[in-house]
Design a protein around this motif. Structure first.
Motif, PDB file in Angstrom:
ATOM      1  N   UNK A  28       0.989  -1.186  -0.338  1.00  0.00           N
ATOM      2  CA  UNK A  28      -0.451   0.756  -0.024  1.00  0.00           C
ATOM      3  C   UNK A  28       0.795   1.542   0.339  1.00  0.00           C
ATOM      4  N   UNK A  29       1.873   1.302   0.734  1.00  0.00           N
ATOM      5  CA  UNK A  29       2.492   2.685   1.224  1.00  0.00           C
ATOM      6  C   UNK A  29       3.210   3.000  -0.431  1.00  0.00           C
ATOM      7  N   UNK A  30       3.813   1.713  -0.941  1.00  0.00           N
ATOM      8  CA  UNK A  30       4.149   2.114  -2.590  1.00  0.00           C
ATOM      9  C   UNK A  30       3.318   2.217  -3.482  1.00  0.00           C
ATOM     10  N   UNK A  31       2.054   1.926  -3.259  1.00  0.00           N
ATOM     11  CA  UNK A  31       1.197   2.180  -4.101  1.00  0.00           C
ATOM     12  C   UNK A  31       1.194   4.048  -4.504  1.00  0.00           C
ATOM     13  N   UNK A  32       1.347   4.507  -2.820  1.00  0.00           N
ATOM     14  CA  UNK A  32       0.980   5.527  -2.643  1.00  0.00           C
ATOM     15  C   UNK A  32       2.078   6.121  -3.090  1.00  0.00           C
ATOM     16  N   UNK A  33       3.064   5.670  -2.724  1.00  0.00           N
ATOM     17  CA  UNK A  33       4.305   6.211  -2.547  1.00  0.00           C
ATOM     18  C   UNK A  33       4.424   6.617  -4.307  1.00  0.00           C
ATOM     19  N   UNK A  34       4.538   5.226  -5.255  1.00  0.00           N
ATOM     20  CA  UNK A  34       4.094   5.930  -6.968  1.00  0.00           C
ATOM     21  C   UNK A  34       3.333   6.831  -7.612  1.00  0.00           C
ATOM     22  N   UNK A  35       2.485   7.404  -7.194  1.00  0.00           N
ATOM     23  CA  UNK A  35       1.379   8.447  -7.507  1.00  0.00           C
ATOM     24  C   UNK A  35       2.488   9.249  -7.086  1.00  0.00           C
ATOM     25  N   UNK A  36       2.014   9.574  -5.923  1.00  0.00           N
ATOM     26  CA  UNK A  36       3.049  10.642  -5.561  1.00  0.00           C
ATOM     27  C   UNK A  36       4.731  11.204  -6.598  1.00  0.00           C
ATOM     28  N   UNK A  37       5.286  10.331  -6.912  1.00  0.00           N
ATOM     29  CA  UNK A  37       6.543  10.558  -7.449  1.00  0.00           C
ATOM     30  C   UNK A  37       6.256  10.185  -8.706  1.00  0.00           C
ATOM     31  N   UNK A  38       5.307   9.443  -9.261  1.00  0.00           N
ATOM     32  CA  UNK A  38       4.437  10.106 -11.065  1.00  0.00           C
ATOM     33  C   UNK A  38       4.244  11.268 -11.401  1.00  0.00           C
ATOM     34  N   UNK A  39       3.621  11.754 -10.255  1.00  0.00           N
ATOM     35  CA  UNK A  39       3.510  13.255 -10.184  1.00  0.00           C
ATOM     36  C   UNK A  39       3.923  14.302 -10.412  1.00  0.00           C
ATOM     37  N   UNK A  40       5.484  14.313  -9.131  1.00  0.00           N
ATOM     38  CA  UNK A  40       6.662  14.665  -9.265  1.00  0.00           C
ATOM     39  C   UNK A  40       7.183  14.911 -10.385  1.00  0.00           C
ATOM     40  N   UNK A  41       7.668  13.491 -11.079  1.00  0.00           N
ATOM     41  CA  UNK A  41       8.198  13.367 -12.650  1.00  0.00           C
ATOM     42  C   UNK A  41       7.719  14.376 -13.516  1.00  0.00           C
ATOM     43  N   UNK A  42       6.740  14.313 -14.337  1.00  0.00           N
ATOM     44  CA  UNK A  42       5.739  14.688 -15.048  1.00  0.00           C
ATOM     45  C   UNK A  42       6.197  16.290 -14.298  1.00  0.00           C
ATOM     46  N   UNK A  43       5.868  17.308 -13.634  1.00  0.00           N
ATOM     47  CA  UNK A  43       6.890  18.394 -12.703  1.00  0.00           C
ATOM     48  C   UNK A  43       7.601  18.817 -13.400  1.00  0.00           C
ATOM     49  N   UNK A  44       8.371  17.847 -12.994  1.00  0.00           N
ATOM     50  CA  UNK A  44       9.848  17.790 -12.758  1.00  0.00           C
ATOM     51  C   UNK A  44      10.649  17.873 -13.557  1.00  0.00           C
TER      52      UNK A  44
ATOM     53  N   UNK B 148      11.849  -3.942  -2.245  1.00  0.00           N
ATOM     54  CA  UNK B 148      11.710  -5.373  -2.449  1.00  0.00           C
ATOM     55  C   UNK B 148      10.646  -5.410  -4.054  1.00  0.00           C
ATOM     56  N   UNK B 149      11.162  -4.207  -5.020  1.00  0.00           N
ATOM     57  CA  UNK B 149      11.060  -4.707  -6.199  1.00  0.00           C
ATOM     58  C   UNK B 149      12.122  -3.736  -7.246  1.00  0.00           C
ATOM     59  N   UNK B 150      11.455  -4.062  -8.644  1.00  0.00           N
ATOM     60  CA  UNK B 150      12.946  -4.125  -9.868  1.00  0.00           C
ATOM     61  C   UNK B 150      12.874  -2.796 -10.105  1.00  0.00           C
ATOM     62  N   UNK B 151      14.458  -2.365  -9.744  1.00  0.00           N
ATOM     63  CA  UNK B 151      14.771  -1.348 -10.296  1.00  0.00           C
ATOM     64  C   UNK B 151      14.272  -0.974 -12.034  1.00  0.00           C
ATOM     65  N   UNK B 152      14.309  -1.720 -12.966  1.00  0.00           N
ATOM     66  CA  UNK B 152      14.137  -1.490 -14.273  1.00  0.00           C
ATOM     67  C   UNK B 152      12.905  -1.482 -14.102  1.00  0.00           C
ATOM     68  N   UNK B 153      11.395  -2.453 -13.946  1.00  0.00           N
ATOM     69  CA  UNK B 153      10.276  -1.620 -13.820  1.00  0.00           C
ATOM     70  C   UNK B 153      10.007  -0.232 -13.049  1.00  0.00           C
ATOM     71  N   UNK B 154      10.557   0.062 -12.006  1.00  0.00           N
ATOM     72  CA  UNK B 154      10.309   1.460 -12.260  1.00  0.00           C
ATOM     73  C   UNK B 154      11.166   2.289 -12.908  1.00  0.00           C
ATOM     74  N   UNK B 155      11.999   2.235 -13.399  1.00  0.00           N
ATOM     75  CA  UNK B 155      12.563   3.575 -14.451  1.00  0.00           C
ATOM     76  C   UNK B 155      11.478   3.291 -15.674  1.00  0.00           C
ATOM     77  N   UNK B 156      10.721   2.347 -15.872  1.00  0.00           N
ATOM     78  CA  UNK B 156      10.155   1.943 -17.453  1.00  0.00           C
ATOM     79  C   UNK B 156       8.449   3.127 -16.850  1.00  0.00           C
ATOM     80  N   UNK B 157       8.668   3.320 -16.035  1.00  0.00           N
ATOM     81  CA  UNK B 157       7.072   4.781 -15.952  1.00  0.00           C
ATOM     82  C   UNK B 157       7.861   5.364 -16.185  1.00  0.00           C
ATOM     83  N   UNK B 158       9.039   6.222 -16.248  1.00  0.00           N
ATOM     84  CA  UNK B 158       9.750   7.581 -16.441  1.00  0.00           C
ATOM     85  C   UNK B 158       9.908   7.412 -18.023  1.00  0.00           C
TER      86      UNK B 158
END
Length: 485
Positions: free
Chosen positions: A279-295, A406-416
């Motif tokens: 759940x924490x990761x789900x919330x975190x990804x929403x925040x990160x994606x929003x900040x990435x698009x603005x950043x 405990x997530x895969x960095x590659x999958x994380x990077x694909x979001x960007x």
């Protein structure tokens, strides 16, 4: 859904507060940069570095520990507050004494007087640790927000009057003192804390493991973040430091406007979910994606309009600061992503991993700064500082995404990937535009570049379908209408 709405509501409150404070600080810096000189800013910035250091000593991880630990009683909190009073007296005295060798190191006696004055700020900053943490623990975000706006206005007015009366760098010192004093008085009067002559060691033992690693990280992070000011002031002088300091502040503004809206509330709101990692990761990804698009937009826009931005805010005499800002702005995207990592480490009880990451980050950052100083150019130093801040993104992938979540960095990077496509499009258009059309008037140039880049940004958001992530910025009723259409 209820928890998501609460985060959205608190974020909205923080947006109003942070933008208000940003406007106040914007006006404050714009006025002072026209009254004071680069040397004035450099002298104040040099010793203020150590005020921030003593603030870390004062906190000792107590504020975050109070939020994370759900077993602290009112008696425990009062005991911790009593401990902070003793700590405040000790740190204020030590800071005053410390100003003597500090002035000898920089060969400037004025630092003795400035140190004595700033010990007042150290004292009240230390006292404010527990009251401020308690307000966040109780989720009094509106009260904290109102305080930030009022304190910013009052402190800025006091400092500007001091500058107008010829107090030079003392005006900047007065700002620090007024801010710390007013913050403490406001928080203390709204907390109902009581002083106890007798300390309970068991209260401290409840948080020592968590707070010790957090304290260690904050200490290391402080040095990695402030070594540039210390070394530039020592080896390149106050004028170079003044230019760098203005550029650095400009770089921090978008970070404070956006990441500081979210990061202060993440820990208090998610602490109760610390055992639900998904759940924490789900919330975190929403925040990160929003900040990435603005950043990504802010990084590209600031890079191609750095000259205009510095001219509009500070005037013609800060041209070197514009060159520094251009380079530092390249790191804004990475810093916005990294900004949320600290709260996540704390929510997941992974302050030990946060500490280890801090050691690596500090080594890389200090090495880059030393390499930049070798070339004796403040612009080159800015380039290497930018490289250091971007490299921090790699350590975040290792210690937070891979080891803690405990997530895969590659999958994380694909979001960007879509975000980078948007950034490349904006950079390409602004590059071509800057080389084809030029304006003598910096304000007109800024406005035109903003309009052009904003249009490209919106078009790319639609083409890449990333606009959906930005809908979180709008009220829920409006979001549903936009999605429906």
């Amino acid at each position: 859904m209820k928890d998501n709405m609460s985060i959205k509501k608190v974020t909205f409150i923080n947006i109003i507060v942070k933008y208000s404070v940003f406007i106040i600080n914007f006006v404050y810096i714009a006025i002072l940069s026209r009254i004071l000189t680069q040397e004035d800013f450099g002298i104040a910035a040099t010793i203020n570095v150590f005020v921030a250091f003593f603030a870390i000593l004062a906190d000792f991880g107590l504020g975050s520990s109070m939020i994370q630990n759900r077993d602290l009683t009112d008696d425990d909190i009062n005991s911790l507050f009593s401990f902070s009073i003793i700590l405040a007296i000790g740190l204020a005295l030590f800071f005053t004494i410390f100003s003597f060798p500090f002035s000898y190191f920089y060969r400037e006696k004025v630092y003795i007087k400035l140190g004595a004055l700033l010990s007042i700020a150290v004292f009240f900053s230390t006292l404010n640790t527990i009251p401020n943490g308690l307000l966040f623990k109780n989720k009094e975000f509106l009260l904290v927000g109102i305080r930030q706006v009022i304190v910013s206005i009052v402190s800025s007015i006091i400092a500007i009057f001091c500058a107008k009366f010829g107090l030079r760098y003392y005006a900047l010192i007065v700002f620090s003192i007024a801010t710390s004093l007013l913050n403490f008085l406001w928080n203390y009067l709204n907390c109902g804390l009581k002083f106890r002559f007798r300390l309970k060691m068991e209260s401290i033992n409840k948080i020592k493991n968590y707070s010790s690693y957090l304290f260690g990280f904050n200490l290391i992070n402080y040095f990695s973040r402030n070594t540039d000011n210390l070394l530039i002031g020592k080896f390149m002088g106050p004028i170079a430091l003044g230019n760098y300091n203005i550029a650095y502040k400009l770089m921090l503004y978008p970070l404070e406007m956006l990441t500081h809206v979210i990061t202060p509330i993440l820990h208090p709101l998610l602490a109760e979910w610390q055992h639900d990692k998904d759940y924490v990761y789900k919330v975190y990804m929403k925040m990160v994606k929003l900040l990435s698009l603005l950043g990504i937009y802010i990084s590209m826009f600031c890079f191609f309009t750095s000259e205009e931005i510095v001219y509009i805010i500070s005037g013609e005499k800060w041209k070197v600061a514009g060159d520094c800002f251009r380079l530092l702005s390249i790191s804004i995207w990475a810093q916005m992503i990294n900004a949320t990592s600290g709260s996540m480490f704390q929510v997941l009880n992974q302050t030990k991993k946060q500490f280890k990451r801090g050691l690596i980050v500090a080594f890389v950052t200090v090495s880059c700064i030393l390499l930049g100083l070798y070339y004796r150019s403040i612009v080159v130093v800015s380039f290497f500082v930018m490289l250091a801040y971007n490299s921090n993104f790699i350590t975040m992938l290792k210690f937070l995404i891979k080891d803690s979540f405990e997530k895969k960095p590659v999958e994380f990077l694909k979001c960007f990937i879509p975000d980078f496509m948007i950034g490349i499009a904006i950079a390409g258009i602004l590059y071509c535009f800057s080389n084809v059309i030029s304006f003598d008037n910096k304000i007109i140039s800024f406005i035109v570049k903003f309009i052009v880049s904003a249009i490209v940004y919106l078009i790319m958001l639609v083409l890449t379908k990333q606009y959906k992530f930005l809908l979180a910025l709008f009220p829920s009723k409006l979001t549903k209408k936009l999605v429906a259409h």
